[in-house]
Design an enzyme around this catalytic site. Structure first.
Site, PDB file in Angstrom:
ATOM      1  N   ASP A   7      12.434  54.433  45.981  1.00 26.36           N
ATOM      2  CA  ASP A   7      11.976  54.615  44.576  1.00 26.36           C
ATOM      3  C   ASP A   7      13.238  54.286  43.706  1.00 26.36           C
ATOM      4  OD1 ASP A   7       9.228  56.017  45.842  1.00 26.36           O
ATOM      5  OD2 ASP A   7      10.984  56.562  46.726  1.00 26.36           O
ATOM      6  N   HIS A  21       8.591  61.380  48.155  1.00 26.74           N
ATOM      7  CA  HIS A  21       8.684  59.836  48.195  1.00 26.74           C
ATOM      8  C   HIS A  21       6.997  59.665  48.317  1.00 26.74           C
ATOM      9  CE1 HIS A  21       8.800  55.700  49.202  1.00 26.74           C
ATOM     10  NE2 HIS A  21       8.273  55.920  50.498  1.00 26.74           N
ATOM     11  N   ARG A  33      13.805  50.862  43.223  1.00 22.13           N
ATOM     12  CA  ARG A  33      12.862  50.152  42.372  1.00 22.13           C
ATOM     13  C   ARG A  33      12.941  50.682  40.914  1.00 22.13           C
ATOM     14  NH1 ARG A  33       8.216  51.993  46.970  1.00 22.13           N
ATOM     15  NH2 ARG A  33       8.528  50.038  48.165  1.00 22.13           N
ATOM     16  N   ALA A  43      12.297  57.768  58.756  1.00 19.76           N
ATOM     17  CA  ALA A  43      11.576  56.752  57.713  1.00 19.76           C
ATOM     18  C   ALA A  43      10.191  56.891  57.707  1.00 19.76           C
ATOM     19  CB  ALA A  43      12.192  55.108  58.113  1.00 19.76           C
ATOM     20  N   ASP A  82      11.007  51.251  71.677  1.00 21.31           N
ATOM     21  CA  ASP A  82       9.487  51.449  71.188  1.00 21.31           C
ATOM     22  C   ASP A  82       8.538  51.567  72.242  1.00 21.31           C
ATOM     23  OD1 ASP A  82       8.192  50.015  68.243  1.00 21.31           O
ATOM     24  OD2 ASP A  82       6.813  50.361  69.878  1.00 21.31           O
ATOM     25  N   GLY A  91       5.257  55.270  64.499  1.00 21.02           N
ATOM     26  CA  GLY A  91       4.263  55.620  64.074  1.00 21.02           C
ATOM     27  C   GLY A  91       3.590  54.570  63.185  1.00 21.02           C
ATOM     28  N   ARG A 113       0.301  58.105  51.508  1.00 21.23           N
ATOM     29  CA  ARG A 113       1.333  58.149  52.659  1.00 21.23           C
ATOM     30  C   ARG A 113       0.776  59.783  53.212  1.00 21.23           C
ATOM     31  NH1 ARG A 113       4.029  56.315  48.184  1.00 21.23           N
ATOM     32  NH2 ARG A 113       5.326  54.570  48.457  1.00 21.23           N
TER      33      ARG A 113
HETATM   34  N1  LIG Z   1      10.506  55.918  53.905  1.00 23.58           N
HETATM   35  C1  LIG Z   1       9.895  54.574  53.448  1.00 23.58           C
HETATM   36  O1  LIG Z   1      10.479  54.439  52.242  1.00 23.58           O
HETATM   37  C2  LIG Z   1       9.132  53.682  54.120  1.00 23.58           C
HETATM   38  C3  LIG Z   1       8.450  54.311  55.206  1.00 23.58           C
HETATM   39  N2  LIG Z   1       7.675  53.541  56.057  1.00 23.58           N
HETATM   40  C4  LIG Z   1       6.923  54.017  56.992  1.00 23.58           C
HETATM   41  O2  LIG Z   1       7.725  53.666  58.191  1.00 23.58           O
HETATM   42  C5  LIG Z   1       6.688  53.914  59.440  1.00 23.58           C
HETATM   43  C6  LIG Z   1       6.694  52.359  60.048  1.00 23.58           C
HETATM   44  O3  LIG Z   1       6.346  51.589  59.358  1.00 23.58           O
HETATM   45  P1  LIG Z   1       6.122  49.951  60.033  1.00 23.58           P
HETATM   46  O4  LIG Z   1       7.445  49.558  60.853  1.00 23.58           O
HETATM   47  O5  LIG Z   1       5.667  49.000  58.851  1.00 23.58           O
HETATM   48  O6  LIG Z   1       5.018  49.896  61.090  1.00 23.58           O
HETATM   49  P2  LIG Z   1       4.723  49.211  62.276  1.00 23.58           P
HETATM   50  O7  LIG Z   1       3.313  49.602  62.818  1.00 23.58           O
HETATM   51  O8  LIG Z   1       4.957  47.733  62.140  1.00 23.58           O
HETATM   52  O9  LIG Z   1       5.782  49.761  63.506  1.00 23.58           O
HETATM   53  C7  LIG Z   1       5.611  50.951  64.050  1.00 23.58           C
HETATM   54  C8  LIG Z   1       5.936  50.879  65.285  1.00 23.58           C
HETATM   55  O10 LIG Z   1       6.281  52.503  65.877  1.00 23.58           O
HETATM   56  C9  LIG Z   1       5.926  52.162  67.395  1.00 23.58           C
HETATM   57  N3  LIG Z   1       5.213  53.308  67.929  1.00 23.58           N
HETATM   58  C10 LIG Z   1       4.276  54.095  67.695  1.00 23.58           C
HETATM   59  N4  LIG Z   1       4.406  55.208  68.533  1.00 23.58           N
HETATM   60  C11 LIG Z   1       5.517  55.346  69.264  1.00 23.58           C
HETATM   61  C12 LIG Z   1       5.836  56.124  70.077  1.00 23.58           C
HETATM   62  N5  LIG Z   1       5.177  57.302  70.394  1.00 23.58           N
HETATM   63  N6  LIG Z   1       7.078  55.842  70.559  1.00 23.58           N
HETATM   64  C13 LIG Z   1       7.841  54.768  70.114  1.00 23.58           C
HETATM   65  N7  LIG Z   1       7.202  54.059  69.363  1.00 23.58           N
HETATM   66  C14 LIG Z   1       6.201  54.224  68.917  1.00 23.58           C
HETATM   67  C15 LIG Z   1       4.745  51.056  67.238  1.00 23.58           C
HETATM   68  O11 LIG Z   1       4.691  50.778  68.659  1.00 23.58           O
HETATM   69  C16 LIG Z   1       5.429  50.142  66.288  1.00 23.58           C
HETATM   70  O12 LIG Z   1       6.211  49.160  66.783  1.00 23.58           O
HETATM   71  C17 LIG Z   1       5.208  54.000  58.667  1.00 23.58           C
HETATM   72  O13 LIG Z   1       5.075  55.427  58.933  1.00 23.58           O
HETATM   73  C18 LIG Z   1       5.511  53.522  57.232  1.00 23.58           C
HETATM   74  O14 LIG Z   1       4.520  54.220  56.422  1.00 23.58           O
HETATM   75  C19 LIG Z   1       7.319  52.145  55.578  1.00 23.58           C
HETATM   76  C20 LIG Z   1       7.841  51.593  54.461  1.00 23.58           C
HETATM   77  C21 LIG Z   1       8.867  52.310  53.484  1.00 23.58           C
HETATM   78  C1  LIG Z   2       5.465  52.324  52.191  1.00 19.77           C
HETATM   79  C2  LIG Z   2       6.283  53.085  51.348  1.00 19.77           C
HETATM   80  O1  LIG Z   2       6.628  54.370  51.635  1.00 19.77           O
HETATM   81  C3  LIG Z   2       7.090  52.296  50.435  1.00 19.77           C
HETATM   82  O2  LIG Z   2       7.066  50.938  50.485  1.00 19.77           O
HETATM   83  O3  LIG Z   2       7.422  53.198  49.459  1.00 19.77           O
END
Ligand SMILES: NC(=O)C1=CN([C@@H]2O[C@H](COP(=O)(O)OP(=O)(O)OC[C@H]3O[C@@H](n4cnc5c(N)ncnc54)[C@H](O)[C@@H]3O)[C@@H](O)[C@H]2O)C=CC1
Ligand SMILES: CC(=O)C(=O)O
Length: 309
Positions: free
Chosen positions: A145, A172, A148, A115, A32, A76, A85
């Site tokens: 999804d 998604h 869910r 993700a 990170d 991110g 999203r």
């Molecule tokens: N695919 C899915 O079903 C889901 C996707 N997400 C997505 O996952 C992503 C992460 O969500 P969270 O963990 O909640 O966010 P968060 O803000 O808790 O964690 C993101 C991490 O990325 C790090 N980061 C940012 N830029 C970086 C870089 N250049 N190099 C390395 N690390 C970097 C940050 O320091 C942070 O620790 C979001 O885009 C969110 O929308 C969230 C839930 C479900």
């Molecule tokens: C944040 C997101 O993409 C989810 O929970 O579905």
């Protein structure tokens, strides 16, 4: 198998935790930009490992990813309450432009498991930046999804979600498609079983379940700021499918042709194993579902085309 995770925020840490409990990887490295966060998460999760198995988990830098078979991209930003999203695209594309090359420099043979949102387009961007074959860049797509949908159907019907065979297709996100017509309870039609147990799928019930799936992230983000347990478990499920060469059928997103829309990244049920995604299994859909899936795929294709890689 060694697993790298870029981004040790809520999603990256939840994926590491789920993989540790599941024994999905023998070694996990968290990377990170916030190195203190990565170190703290690695240590906290390491304290869970003795209760589960033998996973070794550390924080590190890109060079420490060497030898990883899979790298999860969870870096991110996430949505703020009310944000879609798709509104994250510009910010997370910039993050991927700075990260994917570093990952590929160290582990060019890894499968990328994306993700970060908007996950379908982020998967497509990761594929373009990495130059990997499409089947080796897998976005988690609608795996969450679909979970869910199965959970809500299982509760309505009084059966285990794992015995509900139902899929969410397409984006998604807001345009996703619940494939009601292809859904089964065990091996019989959902509608037939619903009537058998006196829990008919009335239009009101369908609307409630559709809303519960499509709006889940918005509701949870309103309440606690982000979602992480569901996607953490979903990512661990995909890691297991690859690590154990399962040939599991999962709704994941990868670049391909869907409903006649070419070169689009969105979800349909796909076979996932050691080589990544190898086959698609598009279910029979009603005309309305097929039109909705085509529209979802066209929207994603057009949105992705406007993003410089
Ligand atoms: N695919 C899915 O079903 C889901 C996707 N997400 C997505 O996952 C992503 C992460 O969500 P969270 O963990 O909640 O966010 P968060 O803000 O808790 O964690 C993101 C991490 O990325 C790090 N980061 C940012 N830029 C970086 C870089 N250049 N190099 C390395 N690390 C970097 C940050 O320091 C942070 O620790 C979001 O885009 C969110 O929308 C969230 C839930 C479900
Ligand atoms: C944040 C997101 O993409 C989810 O929970 O579905």
């Amino acid at each position: 198998m060694k697993l790298g995770i870029i981004g040790s925020g809520m999603v990256g840490a939840a994926a590491a935790f789920a993989c540790t409990l599941r024994g999905a990887a023998s070694r996990i490295v968290l990377v990170d930009i916030d190195t203190a966060r990565a170190r703290a998460e690695a240590e906290d999760i390491a304290h869970a490992a003795p209760f589960a198995g033998a996973t070794q988990i550390d924080a590190g830098d890109y060079d420490d990813l060497a030898g990883s078979g899979i790298v999860i991209m969870a870096c991110g930003v996430g949505q703020k309450p009310g944000e879609t999203r798709l509104e994250l695209l510009g910010r997370n594309a910039a993050v991927f432009r700075s990260v994917v090359g570093e990952v590929m420099r160290v582990c060019p043979d890894a499968i990328l498991l994306v993700a970060s949102n908007p996950v379908d387009i982020m998967g497509q961007i990761a594929q373009a930046l990495s130059g990997l074959p499409p089947g080796r860049v897998i976005a988690s797509g609608t795996i969450l999804d679909t979970a869910r949908f199965r959970w809500l159907l299982g509760r309505h019907l009084g059966i285990a979600p794992r015995s509900v065979h139902a899929y969410v297709l397409g984006e998604h996100g807001d345009s996703e498609v619940l494939a009601w017509s292809a859904a089964r309870a065990g091996s019989i039609s959902l509608q037939g079983f619903a009537e058998q147990v006196g829990a008919p799928l009335t239009p009101e019930v369908r609307d409630r379940i559709d809303n519960g799936v499509r709006r889940a992230a918005y509701t949870i983000i309103e309440g606690k700021g982000a979602t992480w347990y569901g996607i953490g478990a979903g990512l661990a499920r995909i890691v297991s499918a690859i690590a154990q060469d399962e040939g599991a059928v999962l709704t994941v997103s990868t670049l391909g042709d869907v409903m006649g829309v070419q070169d689009v990244a969105c979800s349909v049920p796909r076979v996932v194993g050691a080589q990544g995604v190898t086959e698609d299994l598009v279910p029979d859909l009603s005309p309305a579902e097929a039109d909705a899936l085509r529209a979802s795929a066209e929207m994603l294709r057009d949105t992705a085309a406007a993003v410089p890689v």
